[in-house]
Every structure is written in C-alpha cells, then in structure tokens.
Enzyme design. Structure first.
Site, PDB file in Angstrom:
ATOM      1  N   ARG A  51       1.025  -1.299   0.176  1.00 19.00           N
ATOM      2  CA  ARG A  51       0.006  -0.106   0.068  1.00 19.00           C
ATOM      3  C   ARG A  51       0.822   1.336  -0.067  1.00 19.00           C
ATOM      4  NH1 ARG A  51      -1.551   1.462   4.503  1.00 19.00           N
ATOM      5  NH2 ARG A  51      -2.323  -0.603   5.467  1.00 19.00           N
ATOM      6  N   TYR A 103     -15.907  16.426 -16.114  1.00 19.06           N
ATOM      7  CA  TYR A 103     -16.558  15.220 -15.841  1.00 19.06           C
ATOM      8  C   TYR A 103     -17.431  14.878 -14.907  1.00 19.06           C
ATOM      9  CZ  TYR A 103     -16.578  10.180 -14.810  1.00 19.06           C
ATOM     10  OH  TYR A 103     -16.978   8.965 -14.545  1.00 19.06           O
ATOM     11  N   ASP A 175      -6.798  19.167 -14.159  1.00 19.41           N
ATOM     12  CA  ASP A 175      -6.895  17.781 -14.860  1.00 19.41           C
ATOM     13  C   ASP A 175      -6.568  17.504 -16.153  1.00 19.41           C
ATOM     14  OD1 ASP A 175      -8.220  15.501 -15.926  1.00 19.41           O
ATOM     15  OD2 ASP A 175      -9.805  15.306 -14.409  1.00 19.41           O
ATOM     16  N   LYS A 200      -7.629   6.548 -19.402  1.00 15.74           N
ATOM     17  CA  LYS A 200      -7.830   7.243 -20.885  1.00 15.74           C
ATOM     18  C   LYS A 200      -6.647   7.237 -21.727  1.00 15.74           C
ATOM     19  CE  LYS A 200     -11.590   7.572 -18.861  1.00 15.74           C
ATOM     20  NZ  LYS A 200     -11.851   8.458 -17.471  1.00 15.74           N
TER      21      LYS A 200
HETATM   22  O1  P1T Z   1     -12.646   6.999 -14.528  1.00  8.96           O
HETATM   23  P1  P1T Z   1     -11.432   7.502 -13.706  1.00  8.96           P
HETATM   24  O2  P1T Z   1     -10.273   6.724 -14.108  1.00  8.96           O
HETATM   25  O3  P1T Z   1     -11.982   7.263 -12.150  1.00  8.96           O
HETATM   26  O4  P1T Z   1     -11.263   8.944 -14.007  1.00  8.96           O
HETATM   27  C1  P1T Z   1     -12.415  10.055 -13.830  1.00  8.96           C
HETATM   28  C2  P1T Z   1     -12.229  11.057 -14.656  1.00  8.96           C
HETATM   29  C3  P1T Z   1     -11.408  12.204 -14.054  1.00  8.96           C
HETATM   30  N1  P1T Z   1     -11.219  13.195 -15.064  1.00  8.96           N
HETATM   31  C4  P1T Z   1     -11.714  13.283 -16.440  1.00  8.96           C
HETATM   32  C5  P1T Z   1     -11.507  14.467 -17.333  1.00  8.96           C
HETATM   33  C6  P1T Z   1     -12.432  12.009 -16.783  1.00  8.96           C
HETATM   34  O5  P1T Z   1     -12.811  12.200 -18.076  1.00  8.96           O
HETATM   35  C7  P1T Z   1     -12.637  10.957 -15.862  1.00  8.96           C
HETATM   36  C8  P1T Z   1     -13.607   9.759 -16.393  1.00  8.96           C
HETATM   37  N2  P1T Z   1     -14.080  10.197 -17.575  1.00  8.96           N
HETATM   38  C9  P1T Z   1     -15.207   9.045 -18.117  1.00  8.96           C
HETATM   39  C10 P1T Z   1     -15.060   7.976 -17.706  1.00  8.96           C
HETATM   40  C11 P1T Z   1     -15.708   9.748 -19.335  1.00  8.96           C
HETATM   41  O6  P1T Z   1     -16.356   9.083 -20.185  1.00  8.96           O
HETATM   42  O7  P1T Z   1     -15.803  11.122 -19.537  1.00  8.96           O
END
Ligand code: P1T
Length: 387
Positions: A51, A103, A175, A200
């Site tokens: 962890r 998001y 972000d 992504k």
């Molecule tokens: O899904 P996750 O890895 O927890 O990430 C969240 C997140 C954070 N910031 C941005 C700009 C994002 O687009 C996302 C996740 N977005 C999607 C799942 C989507 O389809 O837009």
C-alpha cells in the site's frame, strides 16, 4: 544526455524504466507482492508494504512525473481516487473554485461527497477570466480546472488562471486527462498539481482503470503520499504495468488521435444535419487562439449537436458501428456517447443546461483507425438516422 533534455517521444519510451538489475529484462517486472522481507525490524530496502510502495507503481510514477515535467508522482486506483486525495488536503470551511464543465463524476464527488464534509464550491466558466477572478473568496484554497473540458472542449488560459490563483496563495490543480502531457504540460504553465485519469489516453487501450497526481512541490507530494498511504486507494502492479506499456506509444497515438479528430470535426462542421461542433482545433472555436498557444495539438475528442431532436441524437449513437456506444475515452478504438444520460448523468439537468451542456449533445472519442473508415461510419449513421 540528461533526461530533461530529451524530446517528449523519447521520454515516453524510456522515462522511469531501467533494465531490471538481476536479469536485464527490458520491461519493468510486475511486482506481485504485498510485502517485502526485512533484515531486522524496520531495516528494509525502501519497500515495506505494497500500500505504501511497490516498484512497478514507482516506475510508473517516475515515468509520469518525467512526462509532465514534475519532480514527484503518485499513482492511484482510478482518476477519481486521485482527485479525491487532492481534495482530502482541504478541511471543513475551505472553498474551492471549479470549472463549470467537468467530468460528471468529478462534479458528483465535489457536490455529493465533499459538500457534506463542509467544503464549499463555486462552479465557474473559467474561460471567462473576469468571472474567475470574481469567484475568489477569503477562504478559497483550491482552483480546479479541466482544459480541454469534458465534454464541451472549452479551453482555459492556464497561465492566466495560475497567475490569478498565485496572487491569492490558492493552489491550481489541472485535470490534464483530455490533453495528456503529449499536448500540454500544465506545470510549465504555472499549475501546482496535475491530475490524470490514466484509464484514458495514458493507458490507451481500454484495459485498465487508474489515476495519477504529479507535482513539483515536495510539500504537496509529502501530504498526498501520506494521505495515499493512510487512505489506501492504490493501483495494483499489473494495472501499473499496463499504463507503463501504454505510455511508450503515447506520442504516436496522440498524433493519430489529433489528425483523425481534426478531420472528423471538419466533416461534422460541414454536415447539413449538424447544428454545432465543439473542437478546439476549429478556427470557429471561441478558445481556438489560446488552445493553439498552450497546446501542441488539439486532442482526440469532438462533441457536437445535431439539427434533429434529442431522440434523434440518441438514435444516432446506436447507428454507428466503428464508433461503439460506451463511456470512457482515449483508447485506440473510437467511442460515441450521450453525455447527458451517460458520463454526465450525475449533474442535475438545470445545472448542466446552465453550463451550456445541451440535452442533445453527442461526444466522440476519435480513435486511431483509418479516418476514411471513421467518416464512412458517421456518414452511414446520418443516413440511417435521417432516412
Ligand atoms: O474513471 P476514472 O479513471 O476514475 O477517471 C475519472 C475522470 C477524471 N477526469 C476526467 C477528465 C475524466 O474524463 C474522468 C473519467 N471520464 C469518463 C469515464 C468519461 O467517459 O468521460
């Protein structure tokens, strides 16, 4: 050659990875271990429990830090847990300014989780620097931006936003999920913290969920590392390996994502059944100039509104074949989705509409396929939808 002098594409292949010292394995091993044997109590190799630290995770953090021109990096179990850990540095009574196009999950975390713990939020169109400046309060501690935003692809002048925040001793977190460090390096523009959903473009193959935080500040890193260990939202070593492998082709993939998205955006902008296209690479985009200034290219995401009804828009999302109907983005395959009912369904309709997110908005994650095939797929969907 010092690593810092290397071009981005070189760093993307090599950063953070050394041949494994015992066998010379060129790929970073997946250290599937929860704990590490100690010579004597508290006498260890620097790793004591997974962890707290894991070598595969460490390699990924180092690679991401190099790509964002950061000094420190931390990897998380998801983009949301990365965001969550940054928010945990605040305390009840603190105020956060956040972009009004985010998001949906980020908006949900801020309003449905952190508001309960006494944080307050102002959601502002950060492309409007005057509105941004007016949003600062005496208790503002954090400015949270996406640029380009999800899903409207708005661009904030990060340098100008950083100057406004710095003047008031407020931290700026960007972000950078949509741009990736291949296109934009927010720390160079004055941000204090960069956050990623590595799910992504960084992973790039739709096979892993992860997140990361990068910074140049030892103080911020220490605080986040403490919270990460105390709270525990860490990624497994196999997930870190997958993102590390994805990074090696990030530069190549982003070139194709950007080229394809630009063609798709131009095709849509000229299509008689399309009402509006949102793509920062189009000269008609209201923030095109600042995008051209602070980004190397304009990214792989395109949003648009049809001239038809909201229902026709939803039908359109089911008529494409290469663009598959799914949440997420940034993988090699193209995706289509309807933000109001999918990725941004957690935002109240009136809040969403006030921010300019129309009920009929469609979002594309343009993949790396042959672009003629992508255009043919969209053409067929228009024909099926408006027959
Ligand atoms: O899904 P996750 O890895 O927890 O990430 C969240 C997140 C954070 N910031 C941005 C700009 C994002 O687009 C996302 C996740 N977005 C999607 C799942 C989507 O389809 O837009």
């Amino acid at each position: 050659m010092h690593d810092k002098d290397q071009a981005f594409a070189t760093k993307a292949v090599h950063a953070g990875t050394e041949p494994e010292p015992i066998t010379g394995a060129i790929m970073t091993p997946v250290f599937m271990t929860s704990t590490y044997v100690q010579k004597a109590p508290a006498e260890h190799t620097g790793y004591e429990y997974s962890r707290t630290g894991n070598p595969t995770r460490r390699a990924l953090a180092k690679a991401l830090a190099a790509l964002e021109n950061a000094d420190h990096g931390l990897c998380f179990a998801s983009g949301m847990s990365a965001t969550d850990t940054v928010l945990r540095t605040l305390k009840s009574g603190d105020h956060v300014i956040a972009g009004n196009d985010l998001y949906g999950g980020t908006y949900r975390l801020f309003t449905k989780v952190y508001q309960r713990f006494g944080l307050t939020f102002s959601f502002v169109d950060c492309t409007d620097l005057e509105a941004l400046e007016n949003a600062f309060q005496d208790n503002t501690k954090l400015l949270w931006l996406e640029s380009p935003t999800n899903p409207l692809l708005r661009i904030t002048d990060i340098k100008a936003a950083a100057a406004l925040a710095k003047k008031r001793d407020v931290l700026l977190a960007v972000d950078n999920t949509f741009a990736t460090p291949a296109l934009q390096q927010p720390l160079d523009l004055g941000a204090d913290i960069v956050v990623h959903s590595t799910t992504k473009y960084l992973g790039g193959h739709s096979d892993v969920v992860g997140g990361a935080v990068l910074t140049r500040s030892q103080k911020i890193f220490d605080e986040l590392a403490y919270l990460q260990n105390a709270v525990g939202a860490v990624p497994g070593p196999m997930d870190c390996f997958l993102v590390l492998r994805g990074l090696k082709t990030l530069s190549l993939r982003m070139e194709r994502h950007c080229a394809n998205a630009k063609r798709v955006a131009t095709f849509l902008a000229e299509h008689p059944k399309v009402d509006r296209v949102y793509y920062p690479g189009l000269e008609s985009h209201p923030n095109h100039e600042i995008a051209a200034k602070q980004m190397n290219d304009f990214g792989g995401m395109v949003s648009f509104e049809l001239k038809g009804t909201v229902e026709q828009g939803k039908v359109f999302c089911t008529k494409t074949k290469l663009f598959q109907l799914a949440e997420s983005l940034g993988g090699v395959e193209s995706l289509i989705e309807h933000p109001p009912t999918m990725t941004h369904g957690a935002i109240e309709p009136e809040v969403r509409r006030a921010a300019g997110l129309a009920d009929g908005l469609i979002r594309l994650s343009v993949g790396v396929e042959d672009c003629d095939d992508l255009i043919a797929d969209l053409t067929a969907a228009f024909e099926a939808c408006f027959a």
